[in-house]
Design a protein around this motif. Structure first.
Motif, mmCIF file in Angstrom:
data_model
loop_
_atom_site.group_PDB
_atom_site.id
_atom_site.type_symbol
_atom_site.label_atom_id
_atom_site.label_comp_id
_atom_site.label_asym_id
_atom_site.label_seq_id
_atom_site.Cartn_x
_atom_site.Cartn_y
_atom_site.Cartn_z
ATOM 1 N N ASN A 1 0.794 -1.232 0.059
ATOM 2 C CA ASN A 1 0.025 -0.042 -0.006
ATOM 3 C C ASN A 1 0.778 1.277 0.047
ATOM 4 O O ASN A 1 0.467 2.210 -0.658
ATOM 5 C CB ASN A 1 -0.705 0.022 1.369
ATOM 6 N N THR B 1 2.416 1.691 -3.366
ATOM 7 C CA THR B 1 1.141 2.098 -4.408
ATOM 8 C C THR B 1 0.901 3.586 -4.012
ATOM 9 O O THR B 1 0.830 4.407 -5.206
ATOM 10 C CB THR B 1 0.048 1.234 -4.236
ATOM 11 N N ASN C 1 4.078 5.498 -5.372
ATOM 12 C CA ASN C 1 4.019 5.578 -6.961
ATOM 13 C C ASN C 1 2.978 6.588 -7.441
ATOM 14 O O ASN C 1 3.174 7.079 -8.477
ATOM 15 C CB ASN C 1 3.656 4.213 -7.448
ATOM 16 N N ASN C 2 1.645 6.565 -6.976
ATOM 17 C CA ASN C 2 0.921 7.598 -7.410
ATOM 18 C C ASN C 2 1.020 8.949 -7.088
ATOM 19 O O ASN C 2 1.107 9.714 -7.899
ATOM 20 C CB ASN C 2 -0.406 7.448 -6.564
#
Length: 404
Positions: free
Chosen positions: A42, A45, A48-49
């Motif tokens: 999580n 992620t 990365n966003n």
């Protein structure tokens, strides 16, 4: 009232809160350890966003930083081309903004002009080299298979002298990978998937160029804001040291980047001329590989030389030997004459520290780490040496070998 005070003790209440806090933290920590893979996924992620959202801004900052020396050079030349600077040192605000805008636009014109020339003249020829190499690949593979077959036949005679384990390992090494239709379909799929990202990449580059333009146009304001922020967190003495360190770091990075880029460009051009004289059919492609990899200190020339020799090996053993000799001579010319002439002592690192920084940088950030690791290592060593000098000065210890 007294009974209530005896029943409710503030000290015991604090201890109870501490115990509850420790239990809650311990439980959360236990849950975190038990689900570390999910939590890390999580977090990855989420990061990365955030990275995707900040890409145009980060690219814009990088573009502005790399284009700033060129914009400053054009701006100085514009000042010298006018008589106003000689008459009055203080330029009007409108003239100052005009010179700044024109200098930035000139950098963009030079940059995009170079990209246009590259795509218009070099890229078709490079693709032609790749197309020829791909078209000749079946013939090259057949030649290598026949060579491997002859070697395998000779192994039958040598089998009585070579142990079976060593012979099997040699035969496995000589086996060529089979290019199956599934592999080709997978390769086409990856190429198509990469092509779909062109729109996103183009949009990020356009936004980055716009951001870089405004960063360059108002660079003094951003620099002033950064100084105010530093002085807001640190006292004047520490703030002055941080600003001085930032200026030195900028000087090291810019000198290294500009010098290494110019050095690699010259090496690429010389390599193209030399390979053309050797009548190498892939002269432009190999020169591009040698020039780009030359950006990496020490290891770059070897990284670029190996594929150049291997590709030329398809043309024959003698052409490959000639290319190897030429690239080796070119690397010696670069290392002994051209590189020191252009770069000078811009980094101030010994070969040992350059190799260490390339290994560590490459392990962490790949190819970019191999390039940026060298100036970053120079800055870290500069800080360490200053800290050591300060400590020795406080202890009144002189380690100068001339005084021994």
């Amino acid at each position: 009232m007294i009974a209530i005070k005896k029943w409710f003790d503030i000290e015991y209440f604090k201890i109870a809160l501490y115990v509850i806090f420790i239990i809650v933290i311990g439980t959360l920590f236990y849950q975190l350890i038990g689900n570390i893979s999910i939590v890390s996924l999580n977090i990855k992620t989420f990061l990365n966003n955030i990275k995707q959202l900040l890409k145009p801004l980060l690219y814009g900052i990088l573009f502005a930083y790399l284009m700033n020396p060129g914009a400053s050079w054009f701006e100085r030349k514009l000042y010298l081309l006018t008589d106003q600077l000689a008459k009055d040192k203080k330029l009007s605000n409108s003239t100052y903004k005009f010179y700044r805008t024109v200098s930035i636009l000139l950098v963009y014109i030079v940059l995009f002009g170079f990209i246009f020339i590259t795509f218009n003249y070099m890229v078709p020829k490079i693709f032609s080299n790749i197309k020829d190499l791909y078209g000749n690949m079946p013939n090259y593979i057949n030649a290598m298979e026949s060579l491997a077959l002859r070697l395998e036949e000779s192994m039958d005679y040598a089998a009585q002298y070579i142990p079976a384990d060593y012979l099997d390992s040699i035969l496995k090494f000589l086996q060529l990978p089979q290019i199956s239709p599934a592999f080709i379909n997978s390769l086409i799929g990856r190429i198509f998937s990469s092509a779909l990202n062109i729109t996103s990449i183009t949009l990020n580059i356009v936004l980055a160029c716009v951001i870089a333009f405004y960063l360059l146009k108002q660079k003094e304001n951003f620099a002033h804001g950064a100084k105010r922020l530093i002085y807001a967190f640190f006292n004047k003495q520490k703030g002055d040291k941080l600003i001085s360190l930032a200026q030195e770091s900028n000087h090291i990075f810019i000198r290294f980047f500009i010098g290494k880029s110019l050095d690699s460009l010259i090496i690429g051009i010389i390599c193209f001329i030399g390979l053309s004289l050797l009548k190498n059919p892939y002269a432009l492609l190999l020169s591009l590989i040698v020039g780009v990899t030359n950006m990496i200190p020490y290891f770059g020339p070897f990284i670029g030389g190996v594929p150049a020799v291997l590709i030329t090996l398809f043309e024959g053993f003698t052409p490959a030997i000639l290319v190897a000799i030429f690239i080796f001579a070119l690397q010696q010319f670069d290392g002994l004459f051209l590189g020191p002439k252009i770069l000078g002592d811009s980094i101030g690192l010994s070969p040992f520290w350059i190799i260490i920084s390339i290994i560590i940088g490459g392990a962490i950030w790949g190819v970019l780490g191999m390039f940026f690791g060298v100036p970053l290592c120079a800055i870290i060593l500069l800080l360490i040496n200053r800290w050591i000098d300060k400590r020795l000065e406080l202890k009144n210890i002189d380690t100068n070998p001339l005084n021994d």
